[in-house]
Design a protein around this motif. Structure first.
Motif, mmCIF file in Angstrom:
data_model
loop_
_atom_site.group_PDB
_atom_site.id
_atom_site.type_symbol
_atom_site.label_atom_id
_atom_site.label_comp_id
_atom_site.label_asym_id
_atom_site.label_seq_id
_atom_site.Cartn_x
_atom_site.Cartn_y
_atom_site.Cartn_z
ATOM 1 N N VAL A 7 41.151 28.667 -46.501
ATOM 2 C CA VAL A 7 39.813 28.147 -46.193
ATOM 3 C C VAL A 7 39.459 27.030 -47.164
ATOM 4 C CG1 VAL A 7 37.366 28.717 -45.893
ATOM 5 C CG2 VAL A 7 39.118 30.410 -45.320
ATOM 6 N N PHE A 8 38.916 25.952 -46.626
ATOM 7 C CA PHE A 8 38.635 24.739 -47.388
ATOM 8 C C PHE A 8 37.246 24.233 -46.992
ATOM 9 C CE2 PHE A 8 39.763 19.919 -47.094
ATOM 10 C CZ PHE A 8 39.028 19.628 -48.231
ATOM 11 N N ALA A 9 36.417 23.943 -47.982
ATOM 12 C CA ALA A 9 35.069 23.414 -47.733
ATOM 13 C C ALA A 9 34.978 21.978 -48.212
ATOM 14 C CB ALA A 9 34.016 24.261 -48.450
ATOM 15 N N THR A 10 34.381 21.124 -47.385
ATOM 16 C CA THR A 10 34.172 19.729 -47.764
ATOM 17 C C THR A 10 32.853 19.266 -47.166
ATOM 18 O OG1 THR A 10 35.188 17.534 -47.795
ATOM 19 C CG2 THR A 10 35.455 18.827 -45.776
ATOM 20 N N GLY A 11 32.538 17.980 -47.369
ATOM 21 C CA GLY A 11 31.300 17.434 -46.806
ATOM 22 C C GLY A 11 31.505 17.028 -45.368
ATOM 23 N N GLY A 12 32.104 15.850 -45.168
ATOM 24 C CA GLY A 12 32.398 15.371 -43.829
ATOM 25 C C GLY A 12 33.822 14.861 -43.756
ATOM 26 N N VAL A 40 28.500 28.573 -56.417
ATOM 27 C CA VAL A 40 28.126 29.019 -55.067
ATOM 28 C C VAL A 40 29.231 29.894 -54.487
ATOM 29 C CG1 VAL A 40 27.740 28.253 -52.683
ATOM 30 C CG2 VAL A 40 26.588 27.089 -54.564
ATOM 31 N N VAL A 41 30.476 29.477 -54.656
ATOM 32 C CA VAL A 41 31.610 30.257 -54.161
ATOM 33 C C VAL A 41 31.650 31.626 -54.823
ATOM 34 C CG1 VAL A 41 34.135 30.389 -54.035
ATOM 35 C CG2 VAL A 41 32.977 28.219 -53.602
ATOM 36 N N ARG A 42 31.474 31.650 -56.133
ATOM 37 C CA ARG A 42 31.543 32.915 -56.864
ATOM 38 C C ARG A 42 30.415 33.867 -56.450
ATOM 39 N NH1 ARG A 42 35.367 32.077 -60.713
ATOM 40 N NH2 ARG A 42 35.570 29.942 -61.538
ATOM 41 N N ARG A 43 29.232 33.328 -56.235
ATOM 42 C CA ARG A 43 28.102 34.186 -55.841
ATOM 43 C C ARG A 43 28.337 34.868 -54.493
ATOM 44 N NH1 ARG A 43 24.675 29.916 -57.706
ATOM 45 N NH2 ARG A 43 24.116 29.418 -55.546
ATOM 46 N N GLU A 44 29.202 34.271 -53.681
ATOM 47 C CA GLU A 44 29.532 34.866 -52.385
ATOM 48 C C GLU A 44 30.751 35.777 -52.468
ATOM 49 O OE1 GLU A 44 27.730 34.762 -49.743
ATOM 50 O OE2 GLU A 44 26.247 33.317 -50.489
ATOM 51 N N GLY A 45 31.241 36.020 -53.681
ATOM 52 C CA GLY A 45 32.343 36.958 -53.875
ATOM 53 C C GLY A 45 33.727 36.377 -53.694
ATOM 54 N N ALA A 67 23.197 18.596 -49.660
ATOM 55 C CA ALA A 67 22.710 19.767 -48.922
ATOM 56 C C ALA A 67 23.784 20.259 -47.959
ATOM 57 C CB ALA A 67 21.430 19.421 -48.167
ATOM 58 N N ALA A 68 24.454 19.316 -47.296
ATOM 59 C CA ALA A 68 25.520 19.683 -46.373
ATOM 60 C C ALA A 68 26.680 20.347 -47.113
ATOM 61 C CB ALA A 68 26.002 18.453 -45.618
ATOM 62 N N VAL A 69 27.076 19.765 -48.235
ATOM 63 C CA VAL A 69 28.206 20.324 -48.993
ATOM 64 C C VAL A 69 27.895 21.730 -49.479
ATOM 65 C CG1 VAL A 69 29.605 20.080 -51.070
ATOM 66 C CG2 VAL A 69 29.096 18.074 -49.684
ATOM 67 N N ARG A 70 26.699 21.942 -50.012
ATOM 68 C CA ARG A 70 26.325 23.285 -50.487
ATOM 69 C C ARG A 70 26.410 24.307 -49.350
ATOM 70 N NH1 ARG A 70 21.979 20.208 -52.767
ATOM 71 N NH2 ARG A 70 22.289 19.855 -55.006
ATOM 72 N N GLY A 71 25.866 23.936 -48.192
ATOM 73 C CA GLY A 71 25.912 24.848 -47.052
ATOM 74 C C GLY A 71 27.331 25.124 -46.597
ATOM 75 N N ASN A 72 28.170 24.107 -46.624
ATOM 76 C CA ASN A 72 29.556 24.292 -46.204
ATOM 77 C C ASN A 72 30.323 25.186 -47.172
ATOM 78 O OD1 ASN A 72 28.984 22.545 -44.108
ATOM 79 N ND2 ASN A 72 29.899 20.764 -45.105
ATOM 80 N N VAL A 73 30.086 24.992 -48.456
ATOM 81 C CA VAL A 73 30.764 25.809 -49.463
ATOM 82 C C VAL A 73 30.344 27.275 -49.336
ATOM 83 C CG1 VAL A 73 30.906 26.243 -51.947
ATOM 84 C CG2 VAL A 73 31.142 23.916 -51.072
ATOM 85 N N ARG A 74 29.065 27.500 -49.132
ATOM 86 C CA ARG A 74 28.565 28.869 -48.971
ATOM 87 C C ARG A 74 29.189 29.533 -47.736
ATOM 88 N NH1 ARG A 74 23.780 27.499 -48.894
ATOM 89 N NH2 ARG A 74 23.506 27.627 -51.147
#
Length: 302
Positions: free
Chosen positions: A118-123, A46-51, A283-290
């Protein structure tokens, strides 16, 4: 601190290209095998697809790694004995030569030390219920109060005392903004029932706040971007309320306390919602990572 940056991450950091830090606790302790490795690879994709470049963080044989290759991800996902490491555990793990998955606090610390913003996590963790009795508060909060990093999350875990956590973040001087919402999300839920004072509507606005933090040159505190899980993918609120009440009662009856409370409650929720809580979590984690990847791109484009 001696960090091992993957070649890909090091090149991206040196060239000021977008990088997103990812925690490894969800891989080692949050999901069953073999789904955990599948999700780890999916989130990096997901991260790579967003560049942007993914930087999954873990400690392997006592060495903190920022960015893992496929074999290293496989170790975290499948090796027995992988410890769960908060930031307080890092020196002990390093000196002992052990391997461990990093929680929010450890990931944020190591990411910041590596120059990843920048850091992505769930909660996030936060203030636990019955705090006046137990004095139980996640180490996440104190670490974020002194670490300059932008954390994209779905609020704090709904098993916690949400209003007390928001109050504590205010006391600690940690900036909190809802992403496209004036409501603070509740991890499994789009709305925890509590408002936020600030709303940011696109990645460029988030990057502007990050630049303002640096211009102000104030305390090295975090920026929390609270990104709600889409309503169509959230856990049914009525089901959540009922099962959480049952889980809290079961926890009290079993005499579970301290660090055992959170895994007990999360496991109860997963089992008694037939896995719906796990689906909402992912679902939350995917959205946060994107979103984190888009913020990192906006930040790198400054």
């Amino acid at each position: 601190m001696v960090l091992v940056l993957s070649e890909e991450v090091r090149e991206a950091v040196d060239a000021s290209r977008p990088v997103v830090a990812l925690e490894s606790t969800i891989i080692a302790h949050g999901l069953p095998r073999p789904r955990n490795l599948q999700v780890a690879l999916e989130l990096e994709d997901v991260v790579r697809r967003e560049g942007a470049v993914p930087a999954t963080i873990a400690v392997l044989d006592g060495r903190p790694h920022v960015g893992l290759d496929k074999d290293q991800l496989d170790r975290i996902a499948n090796e027995d004995g992988i410890r769960k490491l908060g930031h307080r555990d890092l020196p002990l793990a390093m000196a002992s030569g052990v391997s461990g998955a990093t929680t929010v606090s450890a990931t944020a610390l190591l990411a910041a030390r590596a120059g990843v913003r920048v850091f992505a996590t769930g909660g996030l963790g936060g203030v636990h219920r019955e705090w006046t009795v137990t004095q139980d508060e996640s180490a996440d909060l104190g670490l974020l109060a002194r670490t300059r990093i932008t954390v994209v999350c779905a609020g704090v875990k709904s098993i916690l005392d949400v209003p007390a956590t928001l109050q504590r973040l205010e006391t600690l001087g940690v900036s909190v903004a809802g992403y496209g919402t004036d409501r603070f999300p509740g991890f499994y839920l789009s709305d925890s029932g509590h408002p936020v004072e600030w709303t940011l509507d696109d990645p460029e606005q988030v990057a502007d706040v990050m630049r303002a933090q640096d211009t102000l040159d104030g305390p090295d505190s975090a920026l929390i971007v609270a990104n709600p899980v889409p309503r169509e993918e959230q856990l049914d609120p009525a089901l959540h309320t009922r099962v959480l009440a049952d889980a809290l009662h079961a926890c009290e009856e079993a005499g579970v306390a301290g660090q055992g409370v959170t895994p007990f409650l999360l496991d109860h929720l997963m089992r008694h919602t037939d896995g719906a809580s796990l689906a909402a979590n992912l679902a939350a984690v995917r959205g946060n990572v994107r979103l984190a990847a888009r913020i990192a791109a906006a930040w790198a484009g400054a």
